[in-house]
Design an enzyme around this catalytic site. Structure first.
Site, mmCIF file in Angstrom:
data_model
loop_
_atom_site.group_PDB
_atom_site.id
_atom_site.type_symbol
_atom_site.label_atom_id
_atom_site.label_comp_id
_atom_site.label_asym_id
_atom_site.label_seq_id
_atom_site.Cartn_x
_atom_site.Cartn_y
_atom_site.Cartn_z
ATOM 1 N N ASP A 69 0.850 -1.078 -0.088
ATOM 2 C CA ASP A 69 -0.043 0.104 -0.003
ATOM 3 C C ASP A 69 0.863 1.394 0.100
ATOM 4 O O ASP A 69 1.249 1.577 0.931
ATOM 5 C CB ASP A 69 -0.891 0.107 1.058
ATOM 6 C CG ASP A 69 -2.015 1.237 1.266
ATOM 7 O OD1 ASP A 69 -1.735 2.189 0.506
ATOM 8 O OD2 ASP A 69 -3.000 0.978 1.776
ATOM 9 N N GLU A 138 9.117 -3.153 -9.606
ATOM 10 C CA GLU A 138 9.928 -2.293 -8.710
ATOM 11 C C GLU A 138 10.976 -1.745 -9.242
ATOM 12 O O GLU A 138 11.257 -0.554 -8.749
ATOM 13 C CB GLU A 138 10.341 -3.451 -7.546
ATOM 14 C CG GLU A 138 9.021 -3.998 -6.553
ATOM 15 C CD GLU A 138 8.211 -5.191 -7.339
ATOM 16 O OE1 GLU A 138 7.852 -5.922 -6.455
ATOM 17 O OE2 GLU A 138 8.350 -5.384 -8.505
#
Length: 260
Positions: A69, A138
């Site tokens: 999150d 990422e």
């Protein structure tokens, strides 16, 4: 173990005989991972160890799990110890899925990215809808899927895992099946799951537990990689420059290379 989530809950559970359905349920946050979700999933899996033959992990219809999150992470200052605790909890949860005395199934619909791929790779079986996608973005933010990588390598091999990480692009369900990330795909994934459960419910619980203990004894690679994965994850998520990139993306949707 009921079928409705109480106020504030991040998971919905349902028990059908000796099958536990564990739904990741944070619709207001796009099903992103936070500390509460990790804690609640961990509690469910600990309970399942005593009675479940099969544990089915599910997400929402259009998104399985997008990873951490970022909005929540952006609200706090970089903290290496906190990042390490979070990574430890995440890795430990995935080890429970991998090593638990039950068959773990990821039932995937919609998008999966970042840490969501870790949930998938940690499961014994992966069944997905034909329109599911899997991505590891990422590196675009200066991060890497440190905790995901050991589980992903065990599932698809080093070459495929490195390709997913370096390309940062979404992989389709058919490609995921070809690579071994998914075991089977179908337009109606719910029916696909039902068909598999008909067979899996024939397996004795004690035989499942013995087999998984034996399989784990042959290669302790996931346990050996735990400390390195947690340390690498904590270093990256506690870096102020990386934190600023994630916070900007969470607030504006702009990638690091885009001009403000």
């Amino acid at each position: 173990m009921g079928g409705l989530a109480p106020a504030g809950a991040t998971v919905v559970t349902r028990r059908d005989g000796d099958v536990c359905y564990l739904q990741l349920h944070r619709p207001d946050a796009g099903n992103a991972i936070n500390g509460a979700l990790l804690a609640e999933c961990g509690a469910v899996l600990r309970d399942c160890a005593a009675w479940a033959r099969v544990v089915v992990i599910e997400g929402l219809p259009h998104v399985f799990c997008p990873g951490a999150d970022l909005h929540e992470a952006a609200q706090s200052r970089p903290d290496r110890q906190a990042a390490a605790r979070s990574a430890e909890a995440l890795y430990g949860l995935w080890l429970r899925l991998k090593r638990g005395p039950f068959i773990s199934i990821a039932h995937v619909r919609g998008k999966v990215s970042a840490g969501g791929v870790g949930f998938v790779a940690a499961c014994d079986l992966v069944l997905c809808a034909d329109d599911a996608t899997f991505a590891l973005p990422e590196l675009l933010f200066g991060l890497m899927p440190a905790c995901v990588l050991p589980f992903l390598i065990e599932r698809v091999g080093s070459a495929r895992a490195h390709a997913m990480i370096l390309m940062t692009q979404a992989v389709s369900a058919p490609q995921a099946a070809a690579w071994g990330l998914a075991d089977s795909t179908a337009a109606d994934s719910a029916n696909l799951l039902r068909m598999h459960l008909l067979r899996l419910r024939l397996l004795p619980r004690d035989a499942i537990a013995r087999y998984k203990r034996y399989a784990a004894s042959l290669d302790g690679g996931l346990e050996a990689a735990r400390d390195k994965a947690v340390a690498a994850n904590a270093e990256l998520f506690s870096d102020p420059a990386t934190h600023d990139k994630l916070a900007r993306y969470a607030a504006t949707g702009q990638f690091p290379w885009e001009v403000v």
